[in-house]
Design a protein around this motif. Structure first.
Motif, PDB file in Angstrom:
ATOM      1  N   SER A  53      36.260  19.072  75.540  1.00 16.75           N
ATOM      2  CA  SER A  53      36.386  20.529  75.527  1.00 16.75           C
ATOM      3  C   SER A  53      36.718  21.043  74.127  1.00 16.75           C
ATOM      4  O   SER A  53      36.370  22.166  73.781  1.00 16.75           O
ATOM      5  N   SER A  54      37.386  20.214  73.309  1.00 10.60           N
ATOM      6  CA  SER A  54      37.713  20.648  71.954  1.00 10.60           C
ATOM      7  C   SER A  54      36.455  20.910  71.129  1.00 10.60           C
ATOM      8  O   SER A  54      36.455  21.778  70.260  1.00 10.60           O
ATOM      9  N   ILE A  55      35.389  20.195  71.420  1.00 13.78           N
ATOM     10  CA  ILE A  55      34.129  20.403  70.690  1.00 13.78           C
ATOM     11  C   ILE A  55      33.553  21.773  71.023  1.00 13.78           C
ATOM     12  O   ILE A  55      33.038  22.472  70.158  1.00 13.78           O
ATOM     13  N   VAL A  56      33.663  22.152  72.276  1.00 10.41           N
ATOM     14  CA  VAL A  56      33.075  23.417  72.723  1.00 10.41           C
ATOM     15  C   VAL A  56      33.976  24.606  72.396  1.00 10.41           C
ATOM     16  O   VAL A  56      33.486  25.663  72.006  1.00 10.41           O
ATOM     17  N   LEU A  57      35.276  24.427  72.510  1.00  8.97           N
ATOM     18  CA  LEU A  57      36.186  25.556  72.413  1.00  8.97           C
ATOM     19  C   LEU A  57      36.870  25.725  71.061  1.00  8.97           C
ATOM     20  O   LEU A  57      37.290  26.823  70.714  1.00  8.97           O
ATOM     21  N   ALA A  58      37.021  24.666  70.291  1.00  3.68           N
ATOM     22  CA  ALA A  58      37.740  24.748  69.012  1.00  3.68           C
ATOM     23  C   ALA A  58      36.955  25.555  67.985  1.00  3.68           C
ATOM     24  O   ALA A  58      35.739  25.691  68.077  1.00  3.68           O
ATOM     25  N   LYS A  59      37.668  26.072  67.023  1.00  4.24           N
ATOM     26  CA  LYS A  59      37.033  26.875  65.967  1.00  4.24           C
ATOM     27  C   LYS A  59      36.767  26.061  64.706  1.00  4.24           C
ATOM     28  O   LYS A  59      36.170  26.549  63.772  1.00  4.24           O
ATOM     29  N   LYS A  60      37.240  24.819  64.651  1.00  7.13           N
ATOM     30  CA  LYS A  60      37.040  24.018  63.450  1.00  7.13           C
ATOM     31  C   LYS A  60      36.018  22.914  63.695  1.00  7.13           C
ATOM     32  O   LYS A  60      35.621  22.655  64.824  1.00  7.13           O
ATOM     33  N   VAL A  61      35.603  22.277  62.613  1.00  2.00           N
ATOM     34  CA  VAL A  61      34.590  21.223  62.672  1.00  2.00           C
ATOM     35  C   VAL A  61      35.293  19.874  62.491  1.00  2.00           C
ATOM     36  O   VAL A  61      36.014  19.689  61.521  1.00  2.00           O
ATOM     37  N   VAL A 105      27.976  12.544  53.202  1.00  2.00           N
ATOM     38  CA  VAL A 105      29.001  13.292  53.946  1.00  2.00           C
ATOM     39  C   VAL A 105      28.600  14.760  54.040  1.00  2.00           C
ATOM     40  O   VAL A 105      28.657  15.371  55.115  1.00  2.00           O
ATOM     41  N   ALA A 106      28.180  15.332  52.919  1.00  2.00           N
ATOM     42  CA  ALA A 106      27.799  16.749  52.907  1.00  2.00           C
ATOM     43  C   ALA A 106      26.599  17.008  53.820  1.00  2.00           C
ATOM     44  O   ALA A 106      26.591  17.977  54.598  1.00  2.00           O
ATOM     45  N   PHE A 107      25.603  16.132  53.750  1.00  2.00           N
ATOM     46  CA  PHE A 107      24.399  16.298  54.572  1.00  2.00           C
ATOM     47  C   PHE A 107      24.735  16.187  56.057  1.00  2.00           C
ATOM     48  O   PHE A 107      24.370  17.053  56.858  1.00  2.00           O
ATOM     49  N   LEU A 108      25.443  15.115  56.427  1.00  2.00           N
ATOM     50  CA  LEU A 108      25.794  14.927  57.839  1.00  2.00           C
ATOM     51  C   LEU A 108      26.769  15.995  58.327  1.00  2.00           C
ATOM     52  O   LEU A 108      26.699  16.431  59.478  1.00  2.00           O
ATOM     53  N   GLY A 109      27.660  16.431  57.440  1.00  2.80           N
ATOM     54  CA  GLY A 109      28.581  17.506  57.806  1.00  2.80           C
ATOM     55  C   GLY A 109      27.847  18.805  58.080  1.00  2.80           C
ATOM     56  O   GLY A 109      28.203  19.558  58.989  1.00  2.80           O
ATOM     57  N   GLY A 110      26.803  19.075  57.309  1.00  2.00           N
ATOM     58  CA  GLY A 110      25.985  20.268  57.548  1.00  2.00           C
ATOM     59  C   GLY A 110      25.269  20.203  58.883  1.00  2.00           C
ATOM     60  O   GLY A 110      25.247  21.176  59.644  1.00  2.00           O
ATOM     61  N   ILE A 111      24.696  19.043  59.178  1.00  2.00           N
ATOM     62  CA  ILE A 111      24.019  18.863  60.475  1.00  2.00           C
ATOM     63  C   ILE A 111      25.016  19.009  61.626  1.00  2.00           C
ATOM     64  O   ILE A 111      24.738  19.693  62.620  1.00  2.00           O
ATOM     65  N   LEU A 112      26.186  18.382  61.469  1.00  2.65           N
ATOM     66  CA  LEU A 112      27.228  18.471  62.496  1.00  2.65           C
ATOM     67  C   LEU A 112      27.649  19.918  62.721  1.00  2.65           C
ATOM     68  O   LEU A 112      27.770  20.368  63.870  1.00  2.65           O
ATOM     69  N   THR A 113      27.828  20.657  61.652  1.00  2.00           N
ATOM     70  CA  THR A 113      28.242  22.053  61.761  1.00  2.00           C
ATOM     71  C   THR A 113      27.189  22.889  62.483  1.00  2.00           C
ATOM     72  O   THR A 113      27.514  23.694  63.365  1.00  2.00           O
ATOM     73  N   ILE A 114      25.934  22.693  62.143  1.00  2.26           N
ATOM     74  CA  ILE A 114      24.847  23.431  62.809  1.00  2.26           C
ATOM     75  C   ILE A 114      24.816  23.095  64.304  1.00  2.26           C
ATOM     76  O   ILE A 114      24.690  23.986  65.152  1.00  2.26           O
ATOM     77  N   LEU A 115      24.926  21.806  64.630  1.00  2.53           N
ATOM     78  CA  LEU A 115      24.932  21.408  66.040  1.00  2.53           C
ATOM     79  C   LEU A 115      26.103  22.024  66.798  1.00  2.53           C
ATOM     80  O   LEU A 115      25.945  22.490  67.933  1.00  2.53           O
ATOM     81  N   LEU A 116      27.271  22.028  66.160  1.00  3.20           N
ATOM     82  CA  LEU A 116      28.436  22.630  66.818  1.00  3.20           C
ATOM     83  C   LEU A 116      28.258  24.130  67.016  1.00  3.20           C
ATOM     84  O   LEU A 116      28.654  24.676  68.053  1.00  3.20           O
TER      85      LEU A 116
END
Length: 170
Positions: free
Chosen positions: A134-142, A104-115
């Motif tokens: 649009s929520s992926i592009v505009l939202a401030k959370k992961v 979870v931590a590893f994939l969450g880190g990758i997801l955060t970097i991609l976002l």
């Protein structure tokens, strides 16, 4: 029958959680509730003794405590905390829980970097008309439910319930 339920409920709930978090940036309460109730309902049928069952509950409690602290600090959403807690019940306190949380931590880190990369180029992404919520592009959370869901699917074969189901179906 029990093996089929195990192979259906856990993966289906995690996929639904990941999809709703991707599209809506929230995880419906019914998903962690179904995961938790399914574990509690299935546990008596999968050869877990009382001590093993207690360790599964303890895993959920410990993960909940950590998630609650992160939620209180504003570092984790409530839906993510509930989903991670419910998933932890299925892994119990053993190596599979540690592997799941590490994934979870590893994939969450990758997801955060991609976002961060996508959001840094939000105007370009929106101008290209790519089929991205649009929520992926505009939202401030992961939408961490995506990482939790993917990690759960990757780690699931090492969980005690999946191992039991594999042997029962075999």
């Amino acid at each position: 029958m029990i093996a089929s339920i195990i192979f259906l409920v856990f993966p289906l709930c995690l996929v639904m959680a990941a999809l709703t978090d991707l599209i809506e940036m929230k995880i419906p309460n019914r998903i962690p509730a179904i995961l938790s109730l399914a574990f509690l309902s299935l546990a008596p049928f999968v050869d877990l003794n009382l001590q093993q069952f207690a360790f599964h509950l303890l895993a959920g409690i410990v993960v909940f405590a950590g998630c609650f602290a992160l939620f209180a600090l504003g570092a984790m959403g409530g839906g993510d905390a509930k989903l991670l807690t419910a998933a932890a019940l299925w892994f119990g306190f053993n190596g599979s829980l540690v592997g799941f949380l590490a994934t979870v931590a590893f994939l969450g880190g990758i997801l955060t970097i991609l976002l961060l990369i996508v959001r840094a180029r939000a105007n370009t992404v929106l101008a290209l008309g790519l089929p991205i919520p649009s929520s992926i592009v505009l939202a401030k959370k992961v939408p961490y439910g995506i990482a939790i869901g993917a990690a759960g699917l990757i780690s699931f074969p090492q969980s005690p319930l999946a191992i039991w189901a594999i042997h029962a179906a075999g």
